[in-house]
Design an enzyme around this catalytic site. Structure first.
Site, mmCIF file in Angstrom:
data_model
loop_
_atom_site.group_PDB
_atom_site.id
_atom_site.type_symbol
_atom_site.label_atom_id
_atom_site.label_comp_id
_atom_site.label_asym_id
_atom_site.label_seq_id
_atom_site.Cartn_x
_atom_site.Cartn_y
_atom_site.Cartn_z
ATOM 1 N N CYS A 87 0.280 -1.108 -0.034
ATOM 2 C CA CYS A 87 0.058 0.094 -0.277
ATOM 3 C C CYS A 87 0.558 1.743 -0.365
ATOM 4 O O CYS A 87 1.090 1.518 -0.666
ATOM 5 C CB CYS A 87 -0.839 0.038 0.853
ATOM 6 S SG CYS A 87 -2.470 0.878 0.809
ATOM 7 N N HIS A 90 -3.781 -4.572 -0.163
ATOM 8 C CA HIS A 90 -3.339 -5.213 1.119
ATOM 9 C C HIS A 90 -3.694 -7.249 0.672
ATOM 10 O O HIS A 90 -4.871 -6.682 1.093
ATOM 11 C CB HIS A 90 -4.096 -4.565 2.325
ATOM 12 C CG HIS A 90 -3.935 -3.680 2.806
ATOM 13 N ND1 HIS A 90 -2.574 -2.797 3.518
ATOM 14 C CD2 HIS A 90 -4.385 -1.993 2.267
ATOM 15 C CE1 HIS A 90 -2.447 -1.684 4.018
ATOM 16 N NE2 HIS A 90 -4.003 -0.889 2.655
ATOM 17 N N GLU A 136 -2.714 -8.685 2.795
ATOM 18 C CA GLU A 136 -2.371 -9.790 4.352
ATOM 19 C C GLU A 136 -4.472 -9.105 4.850
ATOM 20 O O GLU A 136 -4.675 -10.089 5.601
ATOM 21 C CB GLU A 136 -2.333 -8.564 5.644
ATOM 22 C CG GLU A 136 -2.398 -7.152 5.443
ATOM 23 C CD GLU A 136 -1.720 -6.285 4.853
ATOM 24 O OE1 GLU A 136 -1.828 -5.237 4.726
ATOM 25 O OE2 GLU A 136 -1.831 -6.279 3.843
#
Length: 209
Positions: A81, A185, A187
């Site tokens: 990001c 993202h 994750e």
């Protein structure tokens, strides 16, 4: 085991990243100083927030020269990001210079009918260029985005995946030397994001730096 360092400069959601890697049995070492950085085999540069405050925070760690040298020497780094945006020369969002390890600018997302800025939510990514961590990766995988700006690399080959924003294709993943970075993202992107992280870890283990 490969030692991966997670750079802590006060503007990244470290817990979410740590949890995603923990699910793949890969611990992360928090990097706040040059000594810890030098003990790592690979680095992660996360980031949430605005460009100028992030560069100021990163400067306060005294890690900037080491990160620039790391990337220029072809050592592996994963940007996430805002961490992607900091790799470029500068941003429409601020006035400070970025790390400049990838030539180009971070540009404000275009005004598109029926599209809101910031772009928040799930969107598919489409592979456009070769990248080792996108090998055998399914096209149109949906990833989670939160951003108002996107990368505009000087060299088109640096963009390895795009996302459609209205009628505009914006860069969603870049690759330079052995540095890869995601505007989304991984994750927070469920199974698709986890597979990308797995591919990166697996690539690190197979490649000698």
């Amino acid at each position: 085991m490969t030692t991966i360092g997670l750079i802590d400069y006060g503007m990244g959601n470290l817990f979410s990243v740590q949890q995603a890697f923990k699910r793949l049995n890969q611990p992360l070492d928090i990097v706040c100083d040059e000594k810890t950085l030098k003990s790592c085999d690979a680095l992660i540069l996360p980031g949430v927030g605005a460009f100028d405050p992030a560069m100021n925070n990163l400067r306060n760690t005294d890690l900037i020269p080491s990160i620039i040298k790391w990337v220029n020497n072809g050592k592996p780094l994963l940007g996430i990001c805002l961490g992607l945006q900091l790799l470029f020369e500068g941003s429409d969002e601020g006035h400070l210079k970025g790390l400049g390890v990838i030539k180009g600018q971070i540009c404000k997302l275009p005004k598109e009918k029926n599209e809101r800025i910031p772009h928040i939510g799930w969107s598919p990514i489409y592979k456009t260029n070769e990248c080792p961590i996108l090998e055998n990766y399914p096209d149109s995988s949906w990833m989670y985005f939160v951003h108002s700006y996107s990368a505009c690399p000087l060299e088109q080959k640096n963009t390895v995946a795009i996302t459609k924003f209205g009628k505009t294709n914006v860069s969603s993943m870049v690759w330079h030397k052995n540095t890869g970075a995601c505007q989304f993202h991984p994750e927070k992107s469920g199974v698709a994001g986890q597979k990308l992280i797995f591919n990166w870890i697996n690539w690190l283990k197979k490649t000698k730096f």
